[in-house]
Design an enzyme around this catalytic site. Structure first.
Site, PDB file in Angstrom:
ATOM      1  N   SER A   8      -8.948  -9.631  17.941  1.00 59.88           N
ATOM      2  CA  SER A   8      -9.363 -10.326  19.151  1.00 59.88           C
ATOM      3  C   SER A   8      -8.180 -10.436  20.120  1.00 59.88           C
ATOM      4  O   SER A   8      -7.591  -9.411  20.480  1.00 59.88           O
ATOM      5  CB  SER A   8      -9.955 -11.702  18.782  1.00 59.88           C
TER       6      SER A   8
ATOM      7  N   ASP B  36     -20.223  -6.454  19.293  1.00 57.56           N
ATOM      8  CA  ASP B  36     -19.273  -7.562  19.439  1.00 57.56           C
ATOM      9  C   ASP B  36     -19.602  -8.404  20.664  1.00 57.56           C
ATOM     10  O   ASP B  36     -19.654  -7.882  21.779  1.00 57.56           O
ATOM     11  CB  ASP B  36     -17.856  -7.000  19.563  1.00 57.56           C
TER      12      ASP B  36
ATOM     13  N   HIS C  12     -18.063 -10.426  15.664  1.00 57.06           N
ATOM     14  CA  HIS C  12     -16.780 -10.228  16.327  1.00 57.06           C
ATOM     15  C   HIS C  12     -15.813  -9.558  15.370  1.00 57.06           C
ATOM     16  O   HIS C  12     -15.470 -10.106  14.322  1.00 57.06           O
ATOM     17  CB  HIS C  12     -16.243 -11.588  16.778  1.00 57.06           C
TER      18      HIS C  12
END
Length: 514
Positions: A227, A453, A483
Site C-alpha cells: 500500500s 483492489d 487490498h
C-alpha cells in the site's frame, strides 16, 4: 474520512481482533553519535503502547523464537543530520534457516501512512514464514507513527466526536461545521506536535530506511512494501537506486496522481469492491440476507445511509452509529474479502436497528482500541499526507468536483470528495504534487497489482512500473479481491514473490495470477 493510501495491515489486524506512550518528539540530543555505525540493542518486545494500537506483547513465533525490539537514532531534521535526534522503534524475527543461507534483513512497511510496523509484522508473520527461512524479518514505526516520535493531535474524547461528525455536508451550516472541525483538529496537531510536523515527509522516512540498512549491517536494502509502503519504497529507490536489493511492491499506489486524483481513484475502487461484494453475496446458493440482486443490495445500503443521516442507531454504547461511521465501516470491510461476511452481518444488524458490527469496523479503520483509547494512526496519516501533498482545497473546489466523484461512486463519492479538505489550513506546506519514484540504476522491483483492489486501484501498478523507469519495475497481476495480493494466500503470487526474494529469480513480465 479516508484519504489515499489508508492504513492497511494495522487496521486489518485490529478488525480481526475486534470481531472474532508515544515517545517525545525530540527524544534525543545534539550529541556526536555516528548514526550509520550505531549498534542496535535488541531486547524482548514490550506490550504495544496505546499509540501503536495497544494489546499484549507479541506471542512467540512457531518453534518458540521470540520477537526482538530495538530503537534506532535518526536525525529529526535530515537537513541538519548532526542536530537533534529522534528514536525510531524497530522489531525483528531472526531468520529461522541455516545461517550460511541467510541473505540479510527484509524490511517491511505495511502501509498507511500511519500504520505501526511494530504491531503489524507480528500480526501477519505467519504469511511470511517461508521468507523468514533466509531473512531476518524487520519492520518499524515510521517517524511520526507510534513509538517513533509519534504525532499527537486530539484527545480520545475529542476523536470520538471528530469521527462522528457529518463528513458529507448538504448545506451551508453543515459545511461551516465541517470546516471548523477540521480547523480545530489541525490546530491541535500543530499545538501538540509542531516541532515534528515539518519532518515526517516520505523522503524523511526513506532516508531513515537507508540508515536502518546500515545499522542492520546490510549492503543492500531488501524490502517488502504494501500500500503506502509501495510509495515509500519508490521514493527510497529514487533516492538510493544503487542501494536497492530485492524489493517487492504489493497493493500499489499510483505515483503519478495528486491527492484529488488519488481520492477519485479510491471512489472508483471502493465502488468496484462494493459491486463485487454484492455480486458475490447474491450468487450464493443459500441466498443473500441483505438483498436478492446486486442492485437491491446497493439500494438498501444507500437507503440505510440516508436514514442514518437523520436518525443514527445505537452502536457501541454510548456512541451511536452515524452515517459517517457506517460509511467508514463499510469501506473498512471492503479491504479484504475475508471481511465480507462481517459486512453482511453488520448490514443485517443495522437493518434491525443495531449498529454494533459496523461501528466495530469503523473503529478499526480509525485506530480506536477496545478500551476507548486511540492509536495515533489517523494523526500520523494526516500529518504525513499533508507534509507530502502540495494540494490544498476549499469547499468551493470540492463542490465543483462533486459531480465527477458521484459519477465514480454514488455511495463513496461525496465521502471521499469532502475528505480532500483534510489538509486545508495545515501548518506545514506540502512538498510536491506527487512523489518522484524514477529509479534508474536500481535492481529489479517486482510490482504486484490486484484487479479488485479498492484502496489502490489496479491501474496504479502499471503507472508505478512506468515511473520507476526502463528495466526496473516488473509487473505481476493478481485477478482477485481485497487490498494487496500476497496476503490473499494465492499460490501463484507467492511463487512469483518468493522466487525473487529467496532465489533472485525475476518473474516473467506480465505474469498473471488468478
Amino acid at each position: 474520512m479516508p484519504t489515499p493510501s489508508r492504513p492497511r495491515a494495522a487496521a486489518l489486524a485490529v478488525t480481526a481482533a475486534l470481531l472474532s506512550t508515544s515517545l517525545a518528539a525530540c527524544g534525543g540530543s545534539e550529541d556526536d553519535v555516528d548514526l550509520p555505525s550505531q549498534k542496535l540493542s535488541w531486547k524482548d518486545c514490550p506490550a504495544p503502547a496505546d499509540s501503536q494500537g495497544g494489546g499484549d506483547a507479541p506471542s512467540p513465533l512457531p518453534g518458540g523464537a521470540q520477537w526482538q525490539c530495538a530503537t534506532m537514532k535518526a536525525p529529526l531534521d535530515w537537513g541538519d543530520p548532526k542536530g537533534r535526534t529522534i528514536d525510531l522503534a524497530l522489531i525483528r524475527a531472526k531468520a529461522s534457516g541455516d545461517k550460511d543461507k541467510r541473505i540479510g534483513s527484509l524490511l517491511f512497511n505495511f502501509g498507511g501512512p500511519g500504520g505501526s510496523g511494530v504491531t503489524s509484522l507480528p500480526a501477519f508473520a505467519t504469511d511470511y514464514a517461508k521468507l523468514r527461512t533466509r531473512y531476518d524479518l524487520v519492520s518499524f514505526d515510521p517517524r511520526g507513527v507510534g513509538r517513533s516520535a509519534g504525532v499527537e493531535c486530539e484527545s480520545d474524547k475529542e476523536l470520538d466526536e471528530y469521527f462522528q461528525q457529518d463528513s458529507t455536508p448538504d448545506d451551508t451550516a453543515e459545511r461551516t461545521r465541517l470546516a471548523a472541525t477540521i480547523k480545530s483538529f489541525n490546530n491541535t496537531c500543530e499545538k501538540n506536535s509542531g516541532k515534528t510536523l515539518p519532518h515526517v515527509r516520505t523522503t524523511d522516512a526513506a532516508r531513515d530506511m537507508d540508515l536502518m540498512r546500515q545499522a542492520l549491517g546490510d549492503d543492500k536494502l531488501h524490502y517488502f512494501g504494501i500500500s503506502y509502503g509501495t510509495e515509500l519504497g519508490g521514493v527510497y529507490a529514487h533516492l538510493f537506486p544503487r542501494h536497492v536489493g530485492r524489493a517487492v511492491f504489493d497493493g500499489v499506489v499510483d505515483p503519478t496522481q495528486n491527492s484529488e486524483q488519488g481520492s477519485l481513484g479510491q471512489a472508483e475502487g471502493f465502488q468496484l469492491a462494493l459491486d463485487n461484494y454484492a455480486k458475490d453475496c447474491t450468487s450464493k446458493d443459500e441466498g443473500c440476507p441483505v438483498g436478492d440482486t446486486p442492485e437491491e443490495v446497493k439500494e438498501k445500503i444507500a437507503k440505510l445511509l440516508e436514514e442514518l443521516e437523520d436518525e443514527p442507531i445505537p452502536g457501541i454504547f454510548p456512541r451511536d452509529l452515524t452515517q459517517t461511521a457506517a460509511t467508514n465501516g463499510i469501506a473498512q470491510s471492503l479491504y479484504s474479502q475475508d471481511f465480507w461476511e462481517y459486512l453482511t452481518e453488520g448490514l443485517q444488524q443495522a437493518y434491525d436497528g443495531d449498529g454494533k458490527v459496523l461501528m466495530m469496523l469503523s473503529d478499526s479503520m480509525n485506530g480506536r482500541n477496545e478500551d476507548g483509547t486511540y492509536s495515533n494512526t489517523q494523526a500520523a496519516n494526516v500529518a504525513i499526507n499533508c507534509a507530502d501533498d502540495k494540494s490544498r482545497y476549499t469547499a468551493e473546489d470540492v463542490e465543483a468536483k462533486l459531480p465527477e466523484f458521484r459519477a465514480a461512486s454514488s455511495l463513496f463519492g461525496d465521502y471521499l470528495a469532502w475528505g480532500m479538505l483534510g489538509c486545508t489550513g495545515w501548518a506545514v506546506d506540502g512538498a510536491a504534487d506527487h512523489p518522484d519514484v524514477s529509479a534508474s540504476g536500481s535492481a529489479p522491483i517486482v510490482v504486484v497489482g490486484n484487479t479488485g483492489d479498492p484502496a489502490t486501484p489496479y491501474e496504479g501498478a502499471r503507472k508505478m512500473v512506468e515511473a520507476l523507469g526502463d528495466g526496473v519495475g516488473v509487473e505481476v497481476t493478481y485477478k482477485g479481491q481485497g487490498h494487496g495480493a500476497y496476503d490473499s494466500g494465492n499460490k501463484c503470487v507467492h511463487a512469483a514473490v518468493d522466487s525473487y526474494l529467496l532465489d533472485g529469480k525475476v518473474p516473467k513480465e506480465g505474469t498473471v495470477c488468478s
